[in-house]
Design an enzyme around this catalytic site. Structure first.
Site, PDB file in Angstrom:
ATOM      1  N   SER A 185      68.926 -15.272 -58.190  1.00  0.00           N
ATOM      2  CA  SER A 185      69.898 -15.819 -57.246  1.00  0.00           C
ATOM      3  C   SER A 185      71.253 -15.987 -57.911  1.00  0.00           C
ATOM      4  O   SER A 185      71.344 -16.252 -59.117  1.00  0.00           O
ATOM      5  CB  SER A 185      69.406 -17.178 -56.736  1.00  0.00           C
ATOM      6  N   TYR A 188      66.737 -25.669 -57.913  1.00  0.00           N
ATOM      7  CA  TYR A 188      66.472 -24.315 -57.439  1.00  0.00           C
ATOM      8  C   TYR A 188      67.031 -23.290 -58.413  1.00  0.00           C
ATOM      9  O   TYR A 188      66.343 -22.340 -58.801  1.00  0.00           O
ATOM     10  CB  TYR A 188      67.095 -24.126 -56.049  1.00  0.00           C
TER      11      TYR A 188
END
Length: 348
Positions: free
Chosen positions: A129, A154
């Site tokens: 990501s 995350y």
């Protein structure tokens, strides 16, 4: 044979459908959790099940025994490519549900790596990501930059995935490629993402929340560009070097059969401009609520895709105006007469 984890998810669905249309045999895996509307995931799966070369397994990544069984059912000795897209997504959700991220993104990813090790896969391609860039302020973000300062759990789990995959590439020779996706949007998108939230709110006459008082920039990347990048990278199996690098190794490369690429549009867009484009497409004006930046958020993302272009010859290029138009067309078609009544899917 290609295994796509997260096949009922946004990117996984689009990838599986592209591969199936090209005549590939695809095994899909997903746990169909309720992080967002399960009916949307089931609708994606119904489309995939129309292809005779598609099979599906409902499995949770953290279920070690089930994951071992899944990998045992696949062809070994380099006949299977694994594209790992399943994960617990979302930056803000990680603030209140941290264990969901370690269970899925860390323990679950370990199960994937162990399956790849046992199966001797042809290539492991996995989703990272743009969040891993965290506190970086140097723009555009390059895979050759240090990413040791995440600002959300995350992001930390995605960075952990990159490190874990590298370790398995070193120890067991598993060819692995990580892809740092930048703000993916488009038809069949996630309801927790900005474009979906904005569209639903505007059509239902509700206000739009704009964090950091709207002063955000995102490298919005259309889903078809993401999928084209993934497909091209799948064919570029990394090869290791003869020996480790020197005292200052490059974060973007490795002596192991391992690579990292950004997949982003390379043209960050102001959030207010993005919203304005959506307003023009919908023919409606949004009521705006300006709010402070939330923990874990960053003000801007901007992808350097030079490595991706150099390796695959591809650069994402879909203009935001075109991508938003395609999303709105899908949204209105999918929800039909209910598009402005709370967003329930139209009856089949």
């Amino acid at each position: 044979m290609i295994l796509v984890t997260g096949a009922a998810g946004f990117i996984g669905f689009h990838l599986a459908r592209r591969l199936l249309r090209e005549g590939e045999t695809v095994t899909g895996m997903d746990n169909l959790n309720d992080y967002y509307d399960v009916s949307l995931k089931e609708a994606r799966l119904r489309l995939l099940r129309e292809f005779p070369r598609f099979s599906f397994h409902r499995i949770d990544l953290s279920d070690r025994a089930a994951m071992e069984g899944l990998f045992r059912s696949l062809p070994g000795s380099g006949e299977t490519t694994v594209v790992h897209l399943a994960a617990q997504a979302g930056v803000r959700y990680s603030l209140v549900h941290p264990r969901a991220y370690t269970e899925s993104n860390v323990s679950g990813f370990l199960n994937v790596l162990e399956g790849c090790r046992a199966l001797r896969v042809r290539h492991l391609v996995f989703a990272s990501s743009s969040s891993v860039y965290g506190g970086n302020t140097k723009m555009p973000f390059s895979v050759h930059d240090n990413v040791d300062h995440p600002v959300s759990l995350y992001a930390a789990t995605k960075k952990a995935n990159e490190l874990m995959a590298h370790a398995y590439a070193v120890l067991f020779g598993i060819p692995s490629t990580g892809l740092r996706f930048f703000t993916v949007y488009g038809p069949w998108g996630r309801p927790d993402m900005a474009l979906f939230l904005f569209t639903r709110a505007i059509l239902n006459g509700k206000p739009v929340d704009l964090y950091n008082y709207g002063r955000m920039k995102r490298d919005f990347t259309y889903i078809d560009d993401i999928i084209e990048g993934v497909v091209r990278v799948m064919q570029r199996i990394p090869e290791g070097k003869a020996s480790p690098e020197g005292s200052s190794p490059d974060p973007g490369t490795s002596f192991a059969p391992y690579r990292i690429f950004n997949i982003g549009n390379g043209t960050p867009v102001d959030l207010m401009e993005f919203l304005g484009t959506l307003e023009r497409v919908l023919g409606r004006t949004a009521e705006k609520i300006l709010l402070p930046i939330q923990p874990g958020d960053v003000e801007a993302t901007f992808a350097d895709v030079a490595d991706l272009a150099g390796e695959t010859g591809f650069r994402p290029r879909t203009p935001v105006e075109e991508g938003i138009g395609r999303f709105v067309d899908w949204y209105l078609s999918y929800y039909g007469d209910n598009a402005g009544k709370g967003g329930s899917p139209r009856p089949d």
